[in-house]
Design an enzyme around this catalytic site. Structure first.
Site, PDB file in Angstrom:
ATOM      1  CB  CYS A 100      -0.804  -0.032   1.256  1.00 24.37           C
ATOM      2  SG  CYS A 100      -2.336   1.057   1.139  1.00 24.37           S
ATOM      3  CB  SER A 101       0.514   4.713   1.779  1.00 22.53           C
ATOM      4  OG  SER A 101       0.382   4.032   2.890  1.00 22.53           O
TER       5      SER A 101
END
Length: 208
Positions: free
Chosen positions: A101-102
């Site tokens: 993800c981030s």
């Protein structure tokens, strides 16, 4: 023995860390350690679950693999010089440097994504270009020894991909079967291309 480190920081998303942890911890010959600036509990993005870092960055300066989770806390973590420094230094000696993800933004902030193909959560994918990366809308992206995963649940796919590369496909398949990873979601809404119209804004509101 393959030493794998997962750094924790405040407001990480639990599944980003726990999904890959479960896959890799089940694999023979792998030791997975949660690390942080200091050993101790670190709260997730909901503020109701904590994972215990059992080692500091200094305790594990050169793991074979790092898995950097994402979460709303990524924004603050982009200014965490200690975390970014550890990622950059560890990368010099890792066999694999990965993110979920981030978490890919932390790889970018550590200077690791310039000229690389990479992915992240669909909601922020285009912003990877700001770190010199080529944003790719795929669930798992492999570019050299850097492996990035899209949003949250894709960390499980990334870890299985990584395990097949580190060991072999049979080992990865055995772990997949052991954890009965046979996803059959009740809705075809896990991607903005297939989700009902208007759902993207509601989804982003849940995680921002």
């Amino acid at each position: 023995m393959t030493n794998i480190a997962i750094p924790l920081y405040p407001r990480f998303t639990a599944l980003d860390a726990v999904g890959p942890y479960t896959v890799l911890a089940f694999a023979p010959g792998c030791t997975v350690t949660f690390v942080a600036a200091e050993p101790g509990p670190v709260l997730d993005d909901r503020g109701s679950l904590s994972l215990a870092a059992t080692a500091s960055y200094d305790d594990l300066p050169a793991p074979d693999v790092i898995v950097v989770p994402g979460g709303p806390g990524t924004i603050e973590a982009l200014s965490d010089a200690e975390l970014l420094g550890w990622i950059a230094r560890a990368h010099e000696r890792t066999r694999w440097t990965t993110s979920v993800c981030s978490g890919s933004f932390l790889l970018g902030a550590a200077g690791l994504l310039k000229g690389r193909r990479a992915t992240t959560h669909w909601g922020w994918l285009d912003q990877l270009a700001g770190f010199g990366a080529e944003p790719v809308s795929e669930r798992v992206v492999v570019d050299g020894k850097i492996v990035t995963a899209a949003g949250v649940s894709s960390g499980i796919d990334m870890a299985l991909t990584l395990l097949a590369a580190m060991r072999d496909e049979e080992t990865a398949q055995a772990v997949q079967l052991a954890i009965e990873y046979d996803p059959r979601p009740p809705f075809d809404a896990g991607n903005p291309k297939t989700a009902p119209a208007g759902l993207s804004d509601k989804a982003m509101a849940l995680i921002n």
